[in-house]
Design a protein around this motif. Sequence first.
Motif, short mmCIF file in Angstrom:
data_model
loop_
_atom_site.label_atom_id
_atom_site.label_comp_id
_atom_site.label_asym_id
_atom_site.label_seq_id
_atom_site.Cartn_x
_atom_site.Cartn_y
_atom_site.Cartn_z
N GLY A 164 31.49 -47.28 -82.19
CA GLY A 164 30.29 -46.42 -82.15
C GLY A 164 29.68 -46.50 -83.03
N SER A 165 29.75 -47.15 -84.57
CA SER A 165 28.94 -47.40 -85.04
C SER A 165 28.01 -48.50 -84.86
CB SER A 165 29.70 -47.94 -86.68
OG SER A 165 30.06 -48.81 -86.53
N ALA A 166 28.56 -49.49 -83.94
CA ALA A 166 27.95 -50.62 -83.92
C ALA A 166 26.44 -50.30 -83.63
CB ALA A 166 28.18 -51.47 -82.29
N PRO A 167 26.15 -49.67 -82.92
CA PRO A 167 24.26 -49.62 -82.34
C PRO A 167 23.63 -49.08 -83.79
CG PRO A 167 25.51 -48.00 -80.36
CD PRO A 167 26.56 -48.13 -81.97
N VAL A 168 24.31 -48.50 -84.76
CA VAL A 168 23.02 -48.16 -86.26
C VAL A 168 22.94 -49.72 -86.94
CG1 VAL A 168 23.44 -46.54 -88.25
CG2 VAL A 168 23.90 -45.71 -85.87
N LEU A 169 24.47 -50.01 -87.13
CA LEU A 169 24.21 -51.30 -88.45
C LEU A 169 24.01 -52.44 -87.61
CD1 LEU A 169 28.57 -51.93 -89.38
CD2 LEU A 169 26.59 -50.30 -89.97
N ASP A 170 23.72 -52.32 -85.39
CA ASP A 170 22.43 -53.09 -85.02
C ASP A 170 21.30 -53.29 -85.58
OD1 ASP A 170 24.41 -55.11 -83.86
OD2 ASP A 170 24.17 -53.90 -81.83
N LYS A 171 21.29 -51.63 -85.47
CA LYS A 171 19.59 -50.86 -85.92
C LYS A 171 18.91 -51.67 -87.25
CE LYS A 171 15.92 -48.96 -85.44
NZ LYS A 171 14.67 -49.39 -84.62
N LEU A 172 20.31 -51.44 -88.73
CA LEU A 172 19.92 -51.95 -89.62
C LEU A 172 19.74 -53.06 -89.75
CD1 LEU A 172 22.31 -49.05 -91.66
CD2 LEU A 172 19.84 -49.44 -91.26
N GLN A 221 28.39 -61.05 -86.98
CA GLN A 221 28.17 -60.74 -85.92
C GLN A 221 26.36 -60.75 -85.66
OE1 GLN A 221 29.73 -57.21 -83.95
NE2 GLN A 221 31.88 -57.30 -85.58
N LYS A 222 25.96 -61.11 -86.91
CA LYS A 222 24.38 -60.55 -87.32
C LYS A 222 23.94 -61.92 -87.25
CE LYS A 222 24.79 -57.03 -84.14
NZ LYS A 222 23.76 -57.31 -82.74
N HIS A 223 24.53 -62.66 -87.96
CA HIS A 223 23.99 -63.64 -88.52
C HIS A 223 22.98 -64.51 -89.85
CE1 HIS A 223 26.76 -65.75 -85.60
NE2 HIS A 223 26.23 -65.29 -84.82
N LEU A 224 23.83 -63.20 -90.65
CA LEU A 224 22.25 -62.34 -91.46
C LEU A 224 22.87 -64.01 -92.40
CD1 LEU A 224 21.80 -58.92 -91.22
CD2 LEU A 224 20.03 -59.91 -89.89
N ASN A 225 21.77 -63.42 -93.39
CA ASN A 225 21.49 -64.45 -94.96
C ASN A 225 22.96 -64.07 -95.25
OD1 ASN A 225 21.54 -66.58 -96.46
ND2 ASN A 225 19.39 -66.45 -96.88
N PRO A 226 23.83 -64.63 -96.17
CA PRO A 226 24.57 -63.95 -96.99
C PRO A 226 24.15 -64.54 -98.19
CG PRO A 226 25.77 -66.65 -96.16
CD PRO A 226 24.19 -66.10 -95.17
N ASP A 227 23.30 -64.90 -99.04
CA ASP A 227 22.43 -65.37 -100.03
C ASP A 227 21.97 -63.46 -100.10
OD1 ASP A 227 23.93 -67.47 -100.13
OD2 ASP A 227 21.98 -68.11 -99.74
N GLU A 228 21.68 -62.52 -99.22
CA GLU A 228 20.78 -61.70 -99.51
C GLU A 228 21.53 -60.16 -99.70
OE1 GLU A 228 17.91 -61.66 -96.72
OE2 GLU A 228 16.94 -63.05 -97.12
N PHE A 229 23.33 -60.74 -100.00
CA PHE A 229 23.96 -59.48 -99.56
C PHE A 229 25.21 -59.14 -101.50
CE2 PHE A 229 22.67 -59.83 -95.00
CZ PHE A 229 22.67 -58.87 -94.96
N GLN A 230 25.48 -58.65 -101.29
CA GLN A 230 26.64 -58.62 -102.19
C GLN A 230 27.65 -57.52 -101.55
OE1 GLN A 230 23.99 -58.24 -106.13
NE2 GLN A 230 24.00 -55.49 -106.00
N TYR A 231 29.42 -57.55 -102.33
CA TYR A 231 29.62 -56.18 -101.95
C TYR A 231 30.17 -55.46 -103.54
CZ TYR A 231 33.53 -57.38 -101.14
OH TYR A 231 35.08 -58.46 -100.93
N ALA A 232 30.76 -54.42 -103.40
CA ALA A 232 31.94 -53.89 -104.31
C ALA A 232 32.12 -52.75 -103.66
CB ALA A 232 31.33 -53.83 -105.72
N GLY A 233 33.44 -52.48 -104.17
CA GLY A 233 34.67 -50.97 -103.98
C GLY A 233 34.69 -50.13 -105.17
#
Length: 265
Positions: A164-172, A221-233
């Motif tokens: 159910g989270s796919a539509p929102v993540l698609d929009k983002l 899934q959306k093939h966005l540019n990985p150079d524009e992302f970072q992540y952390a926990g």
Amino acid sequence: MRQRNRRQGRRTSEGDGGRDRWLITYADLITLLLIFFVMMFAMSRLDVEKYEAITQSLQHTFKSGDSILEKGSGITGQADKNTHRNPDTAKKPQNSGSQELTERELAFRKQEQELQNLMQVISQYVKDNRLEDQIFVADEPQGISITLSDQFLFDVGKADLKPGSAPVLDKLASLFKNLSTVISIEGHTDNLPIVHASNYKDNWELSGARALSVLRFFLDQKHLNPDEFQYAGYGDTRPVGDNGTEAGRQKNRRVEIIVLRQLQE
């Protein structure tokens, strides 16, 4: 008797003269001090014409030079000539009394307009789809913050995205595609320990895995540019609610997507 009086008179006369001799030394000292201060005054007089010439020269030098801190040429015009970055103050055109904006300033203005448009579109999307209790949008100093509740994204103790989270993540993803900035994805949990049945050792691993799942959606899934992302926990180290209550713990279990105010090099 007459001879004795004559001798006493001579002694008195000599004594009076001896008491006044210190005045000669004092007068000499005052004269020397006067000569000293006259010489000091003469040496301290400024050549007005030379002073004005030096002042004008320094003013011209500091106005025409630029800062070496930003790889400029410096006040001598010799430093970093091949990596000059500062605007040329001597050649910069004037526009209605104000200096023309630099390319970097224009880029910041353009990015700020993009961020404000992004916030308006997402806020309207949340309102239209009645997702106010699941998605929270805020304009923070570091950028536009989009907070997704873990109930919206994951099952308890898991890091696999719910269908159910796919539509929102698609929009983002469609909104992120044309942005020229860095997007930070951050996972957060409450302070309750991980149950033994979980696949994760502790809240650090769970929060990092959840942030990575959102990132993988954008990249794989959306093939966005990985150079524009970072992540952390961050586990439970950055709570926004009271971990002593169920409502507070629910607020803390979240994934924050922050579109940073940061130009790409």
